[in-house]
Design an enzyme around this catalytic site. Structure first.
Site, mmCIF file in Angstrom:
data_model
loop_
_atom_site.group_PDB
_atom_site.id
_atom_site.type_symbol
_atom_site.label_atom_id
_atom_site.label_comp_id
_atom_site.label_asym_id
_atom_site.label_seq_id
_atom_site.Cartn_x
_atom_site.Cartn_y
_atom_site.Cartn_z
ATOM 1 N N GLU A 209 9.950 1.593 10.449
ATOM 2 C CA GLU A 209 11.124 2.498 9.831
ATOM 3 C C GLU A 209 10.353 3.758 10.182
ATOM 4 O O GLU A 209 9.632 4.214 9.055
ATOM 5 C CB GLU A 209 11.395 2.255 8.387
ATOM 6 C CG GLU A 209 12.127 0.746 8.288
ATOM 7 C CD GLU A 209 13.370 0.617 9.024
ATOM 8 O OE1 GLU A 209 14.090 1.735 9.529
ATOM 9 O OE2 GLU A 209 13.939 -0.446 9.027
ATOM 10 N N LEU A 210 10.789 4.543 11.032
ATOM 11 C CA LEU A 210 9.803 5.818 11.519
ATOM 12 C C LEU A 210 10.877 6.842 11.259
ATOM 13 O O LEU A 210 11.957 7.179 10.473
ATOM 14 C CB LEU A 210 9.500 5.742 12.770
ATOM 15 C CG LEU A 210 8.515 4.476 13.163
ATOM 16 C CD1 LEU A 210 7.948 4.379 14.603
ATOM 17 C CD2 LEU A 210 7.256 4.408 12.011
ATOM 18 N N LYS B 110 0.757 -1.217 -0.037
ATOM 19 C CA LYS B 110 -0.010 0.060 -0.003
ATOM 20 C C LYS B 110 0.870 1.371 0.022
ATOM 21 O O LYS B 110 1.439 1.462 0.974
ATOM 22 C CB LYS B 110 -1.061 0.081 1.114
ATOM 23 C CG LYS B 110 -2.127 1.119 1.068
ATOM 24 C CD LYS B 110 -2.483 1.592 2.191
ATOM 25 C CE LYS B 110 -1.706 2.696 2.828
ATOM 26 N NZ LYS B 110 -1.717 4.070 1.759
ATOM 27 N N GLU C 96 10.084 16.362 14.226
ATOM 28 C CA GLU C 96 10.306 16.111 13.036
ATOM 29 C C GLU C 96 9.693 16.942 12.127
ATOM 30 O O GLU C 96 8.584 17.064 12.123
ATOM 31 C CB GLU C 96 10.277 14.529 12.424
ATOM 32 C CG GLU C 96 10.756 14.403 11.155
ATOM 33 C CD GLU C 96 10.324 12.677 10.710
ATOM 34 O OE1 GLU C 96 9.203 12.356 10.795
ATOM 35 O OE2 GLU C 96 11.381 12.240 10.139
ATOM 36 N N CYS D 71 14.108 10.582 5.972
ATOM 37 C CA CYS D 71 14.118 10.102 7.438
ATOM 38 C C CYS D 71 15.123 10.487 8.075
ATOM 39 O O CYS D 71 15.168 10.658 9.256
ATOM 40 C CB CYS D 71 13.561 8.611 7.490
ATOM 41 S SG CYS D 71 14.685 7.620 6.610
ATOM 42 N N GLY E 266 6.928 5.078 7.783
ATOM 43 C CA GLY E 266 6.181 6.110 7.698
ATOM 44 C C GLY E 266 6.366 7.128 8.977
ATOM 45 O O GLY E 266 7.535 6.958 9.816
ATOM 46 N N GLY E 267 5.356 7.544 9.541
ATOM 47 C CA GLY E 267 5.320 8.633 10.690
ATOM 48 C C GLY E 267 5.069 7.856 12.018
ATOM 49 O O GLY E 267 4.583 6.805 11.931
HETATM 50 P P1 NAD Z 1 2.684 8.404 7.325
HETATM 51 O O1 NAD Z 1 2.705 7.549 8.503
HETATM 52 O O2 NAD Z 1 1.699 9.529 7.257
HETATM 53 O O3 NAD Z 1 2.078 7.495 6.216
HETATM 54 C C1 NAD Z 1 2.892 6.239 5.694
HETATM 55 C C2 NAD Z 1 1.977 5.185 5.184
HETATM 56 O O4 NAD Z 1 1.213 4.673 6.170
HETATM 57 C C3 NAD Z 1 0.944 5.781 4.084
HETATM 58 O O5 NAD Z 1 1.051 4.797 3.148
HETATM 59 C C4 NAD Z 1 -0.103 5.875 4.870
HETATM 60 O O6 NAD Z 1 -1.455 5.726 3.980
HETATM 61 C C5 NAD Z 1 -0.040 4.728 5.935
HETATM 62 N N1 NAD Z 1 -0.863 5.024 7.023
HETATM 63 C C6 NAD Z 1 -1.143 6.027 7.807
HETATM 64 N N2 NAD Z 1 -2.061 5.641 8.818
HETATM 65 C C7 NAD Z 1 -2.214 4.396 8.805
HETATM 66 C C8 NAD Z 1 -2.984 3.356 9.522
HETATM 67 N N3 NAD Z 1 -3.599 3.842 10.671
HETATM 68 N N4 NAD Z 1 -2.896 2.270 9.357
HETATM 69 C C9 NAD Z 1 -2.215 1.750 8.405
HETATM 70 N N5 NAD Z 1 -1.442 2.406 7.455
HETATM 71 C C10 NAD Z 1 -1.529 3.913 7.756
HETATM 72 O O7 NAD Z 1 4.054 8.979 6.914
HETATM 73 P P2 NAD Z 1 4.429 9.755 5.604
HETATM 74 O O8 NAD Z 1 3.927 11.422 5.973
HETATM 75 O O9 NAD Z 1 3.979 9.248 4.373
HETATM 76 O O10 NAD Z 1 5.936 9.807 5.618
HETATM 77 C C11 NAD Z 1 6.802 10.514 6.396
HETATM 78 C C12 NAD Z 1 7.344 9.860 7.318
HETATM 79 O O11 NAD Z 1 7.907 8.681 7.070
HETATM 80 C C13 NAD Z 1 8.333 10.516 8.323
HETATM 81 O O12 NAD Z 1 7.953 10.434 9.618
HETATM 82 C C14 NAD Z 1 9.556 9.927 8.065
HETATM 83 O O13 NAD Z 1 10.681 10.195 8.846
HETATM 84 C C15 NAD Z 1 9.148 8.459 7.651
HETATM 85 N N6 NAD Z 1 10.058 7.722 6.976
HETATM 86 C C16 NAD Z 1 11.106 6.925 7.750
HETATM 87 C C17 NAD Z 1 11.998 6.156 6.967
HETATM 88 C C18 NAD Z 1 12.780 5.203 7.589
HETATM 89 O O14 NAD Z 1 13.503 4.400 6.865
HETATM 90 N N7 NAD Z 1 13.089 5.204 8.621
HETATM 91 C C19 NAD Z 1 12.066 6.367 5.480
HETATM 92 C C20 NAD Z 1 11.271 7.345 5.070
HETATM 93 C C21 NAD Z 1 10.342 7.937 5.569
#
Ligand code: NAD
Length: 503
Positions: free
Chosen positions: A261-262, A186, A396, A295, A239-240
């Protein structure tokens, strides 16, 4: 080449379909999500707004493929499929790069580099696919033969963010498939198109249907359905914090395997003996490459007081010479923010930093670049006089904002560096060999670079300490994250002892 032809006019909006069980489908509810080109601010594509029904269909398809055709493909053949895929990605590198540029606003130059590097992930894990070895172990039971085997976990749900859609999904797809799992991806609702384009190549490479599925849509709709589905064995989430927490909660309820991976608030530490010109380049690459939307962004520069003023002067001059603009132009240094909400968030944080008393040394505004009225551009922004308890140093931002914090001693640098809930990465700049060896040991970070920043490799484990995550991607370690261990006892003694008589 006339790069500007990549931009779509408003009347050329492209519609994409999701991939479920080898079929290209619209959303079950028939709805769509618009995707904006961050350079123009205009809708250029639309993706299906998938629903729980689509997520469920994809998981069922992945489960059937896992139990059926995929389980009959030998490990060596899995590896060959991944290597064939790598060739196809290489062949289509420019096409995939162009899609990502339109959808995400990434610089075309960066994307071409990424697309030529990503095949390595599939080659590396393709090579590992038939080297997943178990072991025959000594055992204390007489007449018993014992061995350990490592088996795939089953259906993996890969949930990815918008900042590097293809790269971060490759980090999951390659080890998960090499280990023998099937997968439902997804991608972020903001940047799904490149993944849908990539998914076509799995078909062409010859993967059986259902092995790789892509469902597009929102986190609270498709994402939630995936993480709570009983047939999903493992969730690989990037993600976040909020999404990560939901994944962890769901995993706690259903005992699913997870990797998270946050985010990060990574320190990039410039010591008094550093080569300042190199450190300036390293700090700039750490926070302004990819417009700070990484990230691992080195969003806190910790600079020794003795070199602070000289460093800041060089840094500001370097950054002010950076060219913002059309991401397809090879001379552009800094592209737009990837999404409209992210643009707002970054501008809000600039105001927060100013209100908290940080001093604006460069940037600090939205920028209108030639050729577009509504591009999501923010000038690379530098704040000095930041203290580590300001919000700009603790939260962040995920954008082109650098906070500069001064320190006097190594102890103080280590304390400030670690005084954060995150622990993803850190950089240090020094010519002192002893410090280069000893200081990384003091840092609570999953990756430490010395006289470098942002280097990643398919060979090197990547992941975070503390709130930056759980688990590791890349390297040999990552394939183990997609395997279960099975312990097998075989009794070679023809007489099974009486269970009521203790031996
Ligand atoms: P996000 O958490 O908003 O979304 C990430 C993914 O999760 C999206 O596909 C989103 O639709 C999905 N998602 C959101 N809520 C969900 C839920 N309740 N259940 C299941 N899926 C859900 O993050 P973003 O804004 O797309 O990305 C930015 C974040 O990602 C930043 O915090 C960044 O640091 C982090 N990030 C981490 C790494 C790493 O390798 N550590 C790499 C890239 C980005």
């Amino acid at each position: 080449m006339n790069y500007t032809t990549n931009i779509q006019a408003a009347d050329q909006i492209k519609s994409y379909k999701q991939l479920i069980d080898g079929d290209w489908r619209d959303a079950s509810g028939g709805e769509w999500i618009d995707s904006e080109n961050p350079y123009t601010g205009k809708v250029w594509a639309r993706i299906p707004r998938g629903a729980a029904a689509d997520a469920n269909a994809a998981v069922e398809a992945a489960y059937r493929a896992f139990r059926g055709p995929w389980s009959k493909v030998s490990a060596s053949d899995r590896g060959l499929l991944l290597m064939r895929l790598a060739e196809l990605i290489h062949r289509d590198a420019e096409h995939l790069a162009d899609i990502e540029v339109q959808d995400n606003g990434k610089l075309r130059a960066e994307m071409l580099g990424q697309m030529r590097y990503i095949p390595r992930w599939f080659q590396y894990y393709g090579g590992l696919a038939d080297k997943i070895e178990g072991s025959v172990t000594p055992i204390d039971k007489p007449g018993m033969f014992h061995y350990i085997e490592h088996v795939p976990v089953g259906v993996v749900a890969a949930i990815t963010p918008w900042n590097s859609p293809i790269l971060l999904t490759a980090w999951k797809l390659a080890p998960a498939l090499a280990a023998g799992n099937t997968i439902v991806v997804k991608p972020s609702e903001f940047t799904s198109v490149s993944l849908l384009a990539l998914a076509r190549l799995f078909e062409e490479a010859g993967f059986p249907k259902g092995v790789v599925n892509v469902v597009t849509g929102y986190g609270n709709e498709v994402g939630e359905a995936l993480i709570s589905h009983p047939k999903v064995a493992r969730i690989a989430f990037t993600g976040g914090e909020a999404g990560g927490r939901r994944v962890a909660e769901s995993a706690a309820k259903n005992f699913k395997r997870i990797s998270l991976e946050l985010g990060g608030k990574s320190p990039n530490i410039v010591f008094e003996d550093a080569d300042l010109d190199s450190a300036v380049r390293g700090v700039v690459s750490g926070i302004f490459a990819a417009t700070g939307q990484t990230c691992m962004a080195g969003s806190r520069a910790l600079v020794h007081r003795a070199v602070h003023d000289e460093f800041v002067e060089k840094l500001v001059a370097f950054v002010q010479a950076a060219k913002l603009g059309d991401p397809t132009d090879p001379d552009t240094n800094v592209g737009p923010m990837a999404t409209r909400p992210q643009l707002k968030k970054v501008l809000d944080y600039i105001e927060i930093a100013k209100a908290d008393g940080a001093f604006l040394a460069a940037g600090g505004t939205r920028v209108h670049v030639p050729g577009t009225d509504d591009g999501f551009f923010v000038a690379p922004t530098i704040f000095t006089g930041v203290s580590n308890n300001m919000r700009i140093a603790r939260e962040e931002v995920f954008g082109p904002i650098l906070s500069i914090i001064q320190f006097d001693t190594d102890d103080e640098a280590a304390e400030i560096a670690n005084d954060t809930e995150y622990g993803l990465a850190a950089g240090i700049w020094t010519k002192d060999l002893a410090r280069a060896i000893n200081f990384p040991k003091r840092l609570e970070a999953g990756t430490v670079w010395v006289n470098a920043y942002r280097a990643v490799s398919y060979m090197a484990p990547f992941g975070g300490f503390k709130s930056s995550g759980i688990g590791r991607e890349n390297g040999v370690e990552a394939i183990k994250e997609y395997l279960e261990t099975r312990s097998v006892f075989i009794n070679t003694d023809p007489t099974v002892p009486d269970p009521f008589k203790m031996r």
